[in-house]
Design a protein around this motif. Structure first.
Motif, mmCIF file in Angstrom:
data_model
loop_
_atom_site.group_PDB
_atom_site.id
_atom_site.type_symbol
_atom_site.label_atom_id
_atom_site.label_comp_id
_atom_site.label_asym_id
_atom_site.label_seq_id
_atom_site.Cartn_x
_atom_site.Cartn_y
_atom_site.Cartn_z
ATOM 1 N N LEU A 50 64.276 2.464 -7.046
ATOM 2 C CA LEU A 50 65.289 2.713 -6.010
ATOM 3 C C LEU A 50 65.048 4.097 -5.390
ATOM 4 O O LEU A 50 65.062 4.247 -4.166
ATOM 5 N N ALA A 51 64.792 5.096 -6.238
ATOM 6 C CA ALA A 51 64.531 6.452 -5.714
ATOM 7 C C ALA A 51 63.300 6.438 -4.805
ATOM 8 O O ALA A 51 63.321 7.011 -3.711
ATOM 9 N N LEU A 52 62.252 5.732 -5.227
ATOM 10 C CA LEU A 52 61.020 5.699 -4.424
ATOM 11 C C LEU A 52 61.243 4.964 -3.096
ATOM 12 O O LEU A 52 60.769 5.412 -2.041
ATOM 13 N N ALA A 53 61.971 3.860 -3.129
ATOM 14 C CA ALA A 53 62.245 3.125 -1.878
ATOM 15 C C ALA A 53 63.078 3.991 -0.928
ATOM 16 O O ALA A 53 62.858 3.977 0.286
ATOM 17 N N LEU A 54 64.004 4.768 -1.484
ATOM 18 C CA LEU A 54 64.811 5.648 -0.628
ATOM 19 C C LEU A 54 63.927 6.738 -0.015
ATOM 20 O O LEU A 54 64.118 7.125 1.142
ATOM 21 N N LEU A 55 62.940 7.211 -0.786
ATOM 22 C CA LEU A 55 62.000 8.199 -0.236
ATOM 23 C C LEU A 55 61.143 7.554 0.842
ATOM 24 O O LEU A 55 60.831 8.168 1.860
ATOM 25 N N ASP A 56 60.754 6.293 0.622
ATOM 26 C CA ASP A 56 59.881 5.598 1.570
ATOM 27 C C ASP A 56 60.602 5.238 2.862
ATOM 28 O O ASP A 56 60.032 5.351 3.944
ATOM 29 N N TYR A 57 61.856 4.787 2.767
ATOM 30 C CA TYR A 57 62.521 4.189 3.934
ATOM 31 C C TYR A 57 63.842 4.822 4.341
ATOM 32 O O TYR A 57 64.328 4.538 5.425
ATOM 33 N N GLY A 58 64.467 5.592 3.450
ATOM 34 C CA GLY A 58 65.780 6.156 3.788
ATOM 35 C C GLY A 58 66.898 5.183 3.460
ATOM 36 O O GLY A 58 66.681 3.973 3.295
ATOM 37 N N GLU A 59 68.114 5.745 3.399
ATOM 38 C CA GLU A 59 69.263 4.998 2.897
ATOM 39 C C GLU A 59 69.619 3.796 3.781
ATOM 40 O O GLU A 59 69.891 2.701 3.270
ATOM 41 N N GLU A 60 69.575 3.998 5.068
ATOM 42 C CA GLU A 60 70.046 2.928 5.962
ATOM 43 C C GLU A 60 69.205 1.660 5.793
ATOM 44 O O GLU A 60 69.744 0.552 5.646
ATOM 45 N N VAL B 182 67.222 0.793 3.258
ATOM 46 C CA VAL B 182 67.323 0.208 1.910
ATOM 47 C C VAL B 182 68.617 -0.588 1.771
ATOM 48 O O VAL B 182 68.616 -1.732 1.298
ATOM 49 N N PHE B 183 69.730 -0.015 2.256
ATOM 50 C CA PHE B 183 71.006 -0.699 2.060
ATOM 51 C C PHE B 183 71.305 -1.753 3.139
ATOM 52 O O PHE B 183 72.354 -2.384 3.127
ATOM 53 N N ASP B 184 70.303 -1.955 3.975
ATOM 54 C CA ASP B 184 70.357 -3.110 4.846
ATOM 55 C C ASP B 184 69.982 -4.367 4.040
ATOM 56 O O ASP B 184 70.410 -5.478 4.326
ATOM 57 N N ALA C 168 68.160 -9.433 -8.768
ATOM 58 C CA ALA C 168 67.967 -9.810 -7.361
ATOM 59 C C ALA C 168 67.825 -8.562 -6.492
ATOM 60 O O ALA C 168 66.939 -8.490 -5.622
ATOM 61 N N GLY C 169 68.668 -7.572 -6.752
ATOM 62 C CA GLY C 169 68.616 -6.329 -5.969
ATOM 63 C C GLY C 169 67.349 -5.542 -6.252
ATOM 64 O O GLY C 169 66.724 -4.977 -5.349
ATOM 65 N N ALA C 170 66.954 -5.498 -7.517
ATOM 66 C CA ALA C 170 65.744 -4.741 -7.892
ATOM 67 C C ALA C 170 64.506 -5.386 -7.286
ATOM 68 O O ALA C 170 63.565 -4.697 -6.873
ATOM 69 N N LEU C 171 64.489 -6.716 -7.218
ATOM 70 C CA LEU C 171 63.348 -7.402 -6.598
ATOM 71 C C LEU C 171 63.293 -7.056 -5.106
ATOM 72 O O LEU C 171 62.208 -6.803 -4.560
ATOM 73 N N ALA C 172 64.461 -6.992 -4.456
ATOM 74 C CA ALA C 172 64.491 -6.617 -3.032
ATOM 75 C C ALA C 172 64.010 -5.175 -2.860
ATOM 76 O O ALA C 172 63.321 -4.849 -1.888
ATOM 77 N N VAL C 173 64.339 -4.305 -3.803
ATOM 78 C CA VAL C 173 63.897 -2.904 -3.724
ATOM 79 C C VAL C 173 62.378 -2.819 -3.922
ATOM 80 O O VAL C 173 61.677 -2.147 -3.155
ATOM 81 N N VAL D 29 65.891 -11.833 3.052
ATOM 82 C CA VAL D 29 65.967 -10.496 2.443
ATOM 83 C C VAL D 29 64.554 -9.991 2.140
ATOM 84 O O VAL D 29 64.254 -8.806 2.274
ATOM 85 N N ILE D 30 63.677 -10.890 1.729
ATOM 86 C CA ILE D 30 62.261 -10.528 1.521
ATOM 87 C C ILE D 30 61.409 -11.472 2.369
ATOM 88 O O ILE D 30 61.859 -12.568 2.740
ATOM 89 N N ASP D 31 60.190 -11.029 2.683
ATOM 90 C CA ASP D 31 59.338 -11.928 3.473
ATOM 91 C C ASP D 31 57.899 -11.917 2.971
ATOM 92 O O ASP D 31 56.975 -12.159 3.722
#
Ligand code: GLN
Length: 282
Positions: A72-82, A84-86, A117-122, A180-182
């Motif tokens: 989660l921390a790495l995805a937030l660094l990669d993409y930002g909060e908006e 990720v929480f989309d 499910a959420g972790a897989l999306a992250v 949610v994933i592609d």
């Protein structure tokens, strides 16, 4: 750096061993069923870089769901909060970690990044050219957080989970159907099962917990590894969802941000003071 030990911590480990038998090792991942339930070790890593430990601290464990906070921390660094929480929500579920039930409700994005499910999306969001590259980035980020470039992963545990991951496969297909994933589901499971199989001892785990406790500062060098707002956001999820359907009781009884994994690991972060790594296979 070797940790010192204290009578108090040894006594606590000794007392905690009385609870062996109250739980059981996870066996839905066949390689985890081989774990010795008698093992218990703990390390505490302080903000000044010192540590204390007790128990069999040479023992290693795979991170399993503890890794979800780190990706989660790495995805937030990669993409930002908006961004990720989309793809994933902020809300606790009160359901077990692998539950599919809430995905049936609209919107069908996973309720939070700590359930599978959420972790897989992250993990889907982690940047990289291919599955190997994405896993390499996750591993190298975790090595940095642990201050230990020898942290690796267990091929046996990763393979064992990959071969038996049909529930996670089902979650992925559900997420794919709902946009949610592609990506290719097998690619995603390849990265996810390796991420869960990253292996370390309780001292590495405590040191990572300390980085979060220090709002993203590396305790030994004082270098910033994670922005303050990302570290705080991760700790908030540890409080609200870190123990899944037991998060409320854990918050009342223990009261610190913590994340568990099915291999028996718990990472705790006591804000501005220390990180805790517990390896208890029961
Ligand atoms: N709670 C956990 O530690 C679950 C992680 C495990 N790898 C899974 O997806 O089933």
């Amino acid at each position: 750096m070797p940790c010192r030990t204290t009578d108090e911590l040894n006594e606590l480990v000794h007392k905690a061993k009385n609870y062996i038998g109250g739980g059981k090792v996870a066996d839905y991942i066949p390689a985890l069923a081989k774990a010795n339930p008698e093992e218990l070790s703990v390390a505490i890593f302080h903000d000044d870089g010192t540590c204390v430990s007790a128990g069999d601290i040479q023992q290693k464990l795979t991170l399993q769901s503890v890794s979800k906070v780190l990706t989660l921390a790495l995805a937030l660094l990669d993409y930002g909060e908006e961004a990720v929480f989309d793809k994933v929500g902020y809300e606790p579920t009160g359901d077990p970690f692998n539950s599919i039930v809430k995905l049936e409700f609209s919107p069908s994005k996973p309720l939070n990044p700590m359930i599978n499910a959420g972790a897989l999306a992250v993990t889907h969001m982690i940047k990289g050219n291919n599955a190997d590259d994405r896993f390499r980035r996750i591993l190298s980020f975790i090595q940095q957080l642990a201050g230990n470039s020898s942290v690796g992963y267990s091929k046996e545990v990763a393979q064992s989970e990959y071969e038996t991951s049909d529930l996670n496969r089902a979650l992925c297909y559900f997420l794919k159907q709902h946009g949610v994933i592609d990506e290719d589901v097998e690619e995603l499971l390849n990265v996810y099962t390796k991420q869960c199989a990253i292996e370390m001892d309780c001292l590495d785990l405590a040191r990572i917990g300390c980085v979060f406790a220090m709002d993203g500062l590396e305790p030994v060098t004082n270098r910033r590894l994670i922005p303050v707002h990302v570290a705080r956001l991760c700790k908030t999820f540890m409080v609200t969802c870190g123990m899944y359907n037991a998060s409320g009781e854990f918050a009342v009884r223990v009261g610190i941000p913590a994340k568990s994994g099915v291999s028996g690991g718990i990472m705790g972060s006591v804000p501005n003071r220390f990180g805790i790594g517990i390896l208890g296979l029961h």
